[in-house]
Design a protein around this motif. Structure first.
Motif, PDB file in Angstrom:
ATOM      1  N   SER A  46       2.519  13.538 -11.940  1.00 37.52           N
ATOM      2  CA  SER A  46       1.560  13.802 -10.873  1.00 37.52           C
ATOM      3  C   SER A  46       1.191  12.517 -10.133  1.00 37.52           C
ATOM      4  CB  SER A  46       0.315  14.469 -11.450  1.00 37.52           C
ATOM      5  OG  SER A  46      -0.642  14.701 -10.430  1.00 37.52           O
ATOM      6  N   TYR A  47       0.969  11.440 -10.875  1.00 38.60           N
ATOM      7  CA  TYR A  47       0.652  10.159 -10.245  1.00 38.60           C
ATOM      8  C   TYR A  47       1.829   9.628  -9.425  1.00 38.60           C
ATOM      9  CZ  TYR A  47      -3.569   9.891 -13.114  1.00 38.60           C
ATOM     10  OH  TYR A  47      -4.783  10.140 -13.682  1.00 38.60           O
ATOM     11  N   PHE A  48       3.027   9.780  -9.969  1.00 37.71           N
ATOM     12  CA  PHE A  48       4.218   9.319  -9.254  1.00 37.71           C
ATOM     13  C   PHE A  48       4.362  10.048  -7.915  1.00 37.71           C
ATOM     14  CE2 PHE A  48       8.718   9.841  -8.196  1.00 37.71           C
ATOM     15  CZ  PHE A  48       9.116   8.513  -8.114  1.00 37.71           C
ATOM     16  N   HIS A  49       4.147  11.352  -7.932  1.00 31.84           N
ATOM     17  CA  HIS A  49       4.252  12.126  -6.699  1.00 31.84           C
ATOM     18  C   HIS A  49       3.148  11.747  -5.712  1.00 31.84           C
ATOM     19  CE1 HIS A  49       3.327  15.711  -4.204  1.00 31.84           C
ATOM     20  NE2 HIS A  49       4.635  15.713  -4.048  1.00 31.84           N
ATOM     21  N   SER A  50       1.924  11.626  -6.195  1.00 24.96           N
ATOM     22  CA  SER A  50       0.790  11.371  -5.298  1.00 24.96           C
ATOM     23  C   SER A  50       0.849   9.968  -4.701  1.00 24.96           C
ATOM     24  CB  SER A  50      -0.520  11.561  -6.059  1.00 24.96           C
ATOM     25  OG  SER A  50      -0.621  12.882  -6.558  1.00 24.96           O
ATOM     26  N   TYR A  51       1.015   8.951  -5.561  1.00 22.34           N
ATOM     27  CA  TYR A  51       1.011   7.580  -5.064  1.00 22.34           C
ATOM     28  C   TYR A  51       2.295   7.231  -4.307  1.00 22.34           C
ATOM     29  CZ  TYR A  51      -3.226   6.731  -7.762  1.00 22.34           C
ATOM     30  OH  TYR A  51      -4.513   6.773  -8.242  1.00 22.34           O
ATOM     31  N   GLY A  52       3.423   7.803  -4.736  1.00 23.04           N
ATOM     32  CA  GLY A  52       4.658   7.593  -3.993  1.00 23.04           C
ATOM     33  C   GLY A  52       4.570   8.164  -2.590  1.00 23.04           C
ATOM     34  N   LEU A  53       4.017   9.366  -2.474  1.00 19.14           N
ATOM     35  CA  LEU A  53       3.830   9.978  -1.164  1.00 19.14           C
ATOM     36  C   LEU A  53       2.867   9.163  -0.302  1.00 19.14           C
ATOM     37  CD1 LEU A  53       4.569  12.413   0.592  1.00 19.14           C
ATOM     38  CD2 LEU A  53       2.638  13.642  -0.433  1.00 19.14           C
ATOM     39  N   LEU A  54       1.827   8.621  -0.934  1.00 13.17           N
ATOM     40  CA  LEU A  54       0.877   7.802  -0.192  1.00 13.17           C
ATOM     41  C   LEU A  54       1.538   6.526   0.337  1.00 13.17           C
ATOM     42  CD1 LEU A  54      -2.039   7.278   0.729  1.00 13.17           C
ATOM     43  CD2 LEU A  54      -2.449   6.204  -1.508  1.00 13.17           C
ATOM     44  N   LEU A  55       2.376   5.881  -0.476  1.00 13.63           N
ATOM     45  CA  LEU A  55       3.061   4.668  -0.042  1.00 13.63           C
ATOM     46  C   LEU A  55       4.027   4.949   1.106  1.00 13.63           C
ATOM     47  CD1 LEU A  55       3.827   2.931  -3.471  1.00 13.63           C
ATOM     48  CD2 LEU A  55       2.096   2.297  -1.779  1.00 13.63           C
ATOM     49  N   VAL A  56       4.718   6.081   1.037  1.00 10.19           N
ATOM     50  CA  VAL A  56       5.637   6.448   2.121  1.00 10.19           C
ATOM     51  C   VAL A  56       4.879   6.657   3.423  1.00 10.19           C
ATOM     52  CG1 VAL A  56       7.231   8.231   2.928  1.00 10.19           C
ATOM     53  CG2 VAL A  56       7.372   7.402   0.581  1.00 10.19           C
ATOM     54  N   GLU A  57       3.749   7.344   3.360  1.00  9.14           N
ATOM     55  CA  GLU A  57       2.961   7.575   4.573  1.00  9.14           C
ATOM     56  C   GLU A  57       2.411   6.268   5.153  1.00  9.14           C
ATOM     57  OE1 GLU A  57       0.039  10.367   3.384  1.00  9.14           O
ATOM     58  OE2 GLU A  57       1.391  12.106   3.446  1.00  9.14           O
ATOM     59  N   ILE A  58       2.007   5.356   4.271  1.00  9.40           N
ATOM     60  CA  ILE A  58       1.538   4.053   4.754  1.00  9.40           C
ATOM     61  C   ILE A  58       2.682   3.284   5.424  1.00  9.40           C
ATOM     62  CG2 ILE A  58       0.653   1.799   4.029  1.00  9.40           C
ATOM     63  CD1 ILE A  58      -0.959   3.242   1.882  1.00  9.40           C
ATOM     64  N   ALA A  59       3.873   3.335   4.813  1.00  9.02           N
ATOM     65  CA  ALA A  59       5.032   2.644   5.387  1.00  9.02           C
ATOM     66  C   ALA A  59       5.381   3.220   6.758  1.00  9.02           C
ATOM     67  CB  ALA A  59       6.224   2.756   4.442  1.00  9.02           C
ATOM     68  N   ILE A  60       5.284   4.524   6.926  1.00 11.21           N
ATOM     69  CA  ILE A  60       5.573   5.151   8.225  1.00 11.21           C
ATOM     70  C   ILE A  60       4.595   4.656   9.281  1.00 11.21           C
ATOM     71  CG2 ILE A  60       5.560   7.356   9.464  1.00 11.21           C
ATOM     72  CD1 ILE A  60       6.574   8.669   6.887  1.00 11.21           C
ATOM     73  N   ILE A  61       3.299   4.607   8.917  1.00  9.24           N
ATOM     74  CA  ILE A  61       2.290   4.133   9.877  1.00  9.24           C
ATOM     75  C   ILE A  61       2.535   2.671  10.242  1.00  9.24           C
ATOM     76  CG2 ILE A  61      -0.176   3.693  10.181  1.00  9.24           C
ATOM     77  CD1 ILE A  61      -0.730   6.106   8.391  1.00  9.24           C
ATOM     78  N   VAL A  62       2.892   1.846   9.258  1.00 16.13           N
ATOM     79  CA  VAL A  62       3.117   0.421   9.515  1.00 16.13           C
ATOM     80  C   VAL A  62       4.324   0.219  10.426  1.00 16.13           C
ATOM     81  CG1 VAL A  62       3.776  -1.762   8.437  1.00 16.13           C
ATOM     82  CG2 VAL A  62       2.000  -0.345   7.397  1.00 16.13           C
ATOM     83  N   ILE A  63       5.405   0.939  10.151  1.00 14.28           N
ATOM     84  CA  ILE A  63       6.625   0.766  10.953  1.00 14.28           C
ATOM     85  C   ILE A  63       6.383   1.163  12.406  1.00 14.28           C
ATOM     86  CG2 ILE A  63       8.961   1.640  11.311  1.00 14.28           C
ATOM     87  CD1 ILE A  63       9.248   1.772   8.279  1.00 14.28           C
ATOM     88  N   PHE A  64       5.807   2.323  12.623  1.00  7.91           N
ATOM     89  CA  PHE A  64       5.557   2.753  13.998  1.00  7.91           C
ATOM     90  C   PHE A  64       4.485   1.874  14.655  1.00  7.91           C
ATOM     91  CE2 PHE A  64       7.800   6.545  12.642  1.00  7.91           C
ATOM     92  CZ  PHE A  64       8.505   6.891  13.787  1.00  7.91           C
ATOM     93  N   GLY A  65       3.524   1.383  13.876  1.00 10.67           N
ATOM     94  CA  GLY A  65       2.531   0.476  14.438  1.00 10.67           C
ATOM     95  C   GLY A  65       3.156  -0.831  14.910  1.00 10.67           C
ATOM     96  N   ILE A  66       4.095  -1.379  14.119  1.00  9.72           N
ATOM     97  CA  ILE A  66       4.784  -2.611  14.522  1.00  9.72           C
ATOM     98  C   ILE A  66       5.604  -2.380  15.786  1.00  9.72           C
ATOM     99  CG2 ILE A  66       6.584  -4.236  13.834  1.00  9.72           C
ATOM    100  CD1 ILE A  66       5.595  -3.977  10.969  1.00  9.72           C
ATOM    101  N   CYS A  67       6.268  -1.240  15.854  1.00  7.50           N
ATOM    102  CA  CYS A  67       7.067  -0.933  17.053  1.00  7.50           C
ATOM    103  C   CYS A  67       6.182  -0.828  18.292  1.00  7.50           C
ATOM    104  CB  CYS A  67       7.840   0.365  16.845  1.00  7.50           C
ATOM    105  SG  CYS A  67       9.139   0.272  15.593  1.00  7.50           S
ATOM    106  N   ILE A  68       5.023  -0.210  18.164  1.00  7.28           N
ATOM    107  CA  ILE A  68       4.117  -0.080  19.309  1.00  7.28           C
ATOM    108  C   ILE A  68       3.576  -1.442  19.727  1.00  7.28           C
ATOM    109  CG2 ILE A  68       1.873   0.842  20.004  1.00  7.28           C
ATOM    110  CD1 ILE A  68       2.511   3.328  18.348  1.00  7.28           C
ATOM    111  N   ILE A  69       3.230  -2.294  18.753  1.00 12.12           N
ATOM    112  CA  ILE A  69       2.719  -3.633  19.080  1.00 12.12           C
ATOM    113  C   ILE A  69       3.789  -4.469  19.772  1.00 12.12           C
ATOM    114  CG2 ILE A  69       1.908  -5.793  18.061  1.00 12.12           C
ATOM    115  CD1 ILE A  69       0.517  -4.115  15.915  1.00 12.12           C
ATOM    116  N   MET A  70       5.031  -4.420  19.292  1.00 10.44           N
ATOM    117  CA  MET A  70       6.108  -5.178  19.919  1.00 10.44           C
ATOM    118  C   MET A  70       6.411  -4.656  21.317  1.00 10.44           C
ATOM    119  SD  MET A  70       8.735  -5.888  16.749  1.00 10.44           S
ATOM    120  CE  MET A  70       9.750  -6.974  17.771  1.00 10.44           C
TER     121      MET A  70
END
Length: 237
Positions: A110-134
């Protein structure tokens, strides 16, 4: 800031279109059903009407990021469904002796699913945020694996060391060499050949000049070597 809005396509600044491409890509990561049609129409317009290269690159990067993100999220959805289906069906009463181990295993998944999903969502926000800033900073976004997937990356050409050309002098009235036959050795010009022959003769017979007779300066008669007086007129040599 005004430079960001100088280039326009259909009256819309290129910067705004690039930002719109990244926002559509991020929306695809959150919901496919409500954004897929908009994404397809937007990409069709951009590539059909030959928009600016910056907008095309934004569409390529945004949609490829969104595709990879959706695949990862899809994996977590399947994993969560399997955890809830198989682990949830185990009866705790049948595992009364291993109750602690069972609860630990279930909590781990349960922890692996929850925290793994959270990390993926954070990575998606960071990647698109960097693209928008650039994009707002007017910086080009060039990512190697995206260019490789789309075939835009040029292939490396093998370096071949150039061969030194072979020069040879063709003799007069001599036909050119046939293909595959090595060329004939260089023939020196006539004056150089005559000089070489003279030098070779002088080298091979160093005493030849000593055996040559002496000519009389008065009558021109040739006398034997070592003669003091001419045999024809008697003049002293």
């Amino acid at each position: 800031m005004e430079k960001l809005y100088e280039k326009k396509n259909f009256g819309i600044p290129v910067t705004i279109l690039s930002l719109l491409a990244y926002l559509i890509g991020y929306s695809l990561t959150q919901s496919i059903s409500g954004t897929l049609l908009v994404a397809v129409l937007f990409a069709f317009v951009v590539f059909s009407f030959d928009f600016d290269v910056k907008v095309k690159n934004a569409v390529k990067h945004s949609f490829i990021f969104a595709t990879f993100a959706r695949l990862i999220l899809f994996f977590f959805d399947i994993f969560g469904a399997l955890v809830n289906t198989f682990v949830g069906r185990i009866s705790i009463s049948s595992l009364s002796d291993y109750l602690y181990d069972y609860n630990f295993f279930k909590r781990f998944l349960s922890y692996f699913h929850s925290y793994g999903l959270l990390l993926v969502e954070i990575a998606i926000i960071v990647i698109f945020g960097i693209c928008i800033i650039m994009t707002l900073a007017d910086k080009d976004i060039n990512i190697g694996f995206v260019a490789t997937i789309l075939g835009d990356k040029p292939r490396k050409q093998k370096y071949h060391q150039p061969q030194q050309p072979t020069y040879y002098q063709q003799a007069p009235n001599q036909a050119p060499p046939a293909p595959g036959v090595p060329p004939a050795p260089a023939v020196p010009p006539a004056p150089q050949m005559q000089q070489a022959v003279q030098e070779q003769a002088a080298t091979q017979a160093p005493g030849a000049s000593d055996n040559k007779g002496k000519f009389c300066p008065n009558c021109g008669k040739e006398n034997i070597s070592g003669a003091v007086f001419c045999a024809g007129c008697g003049t002293k040599i």
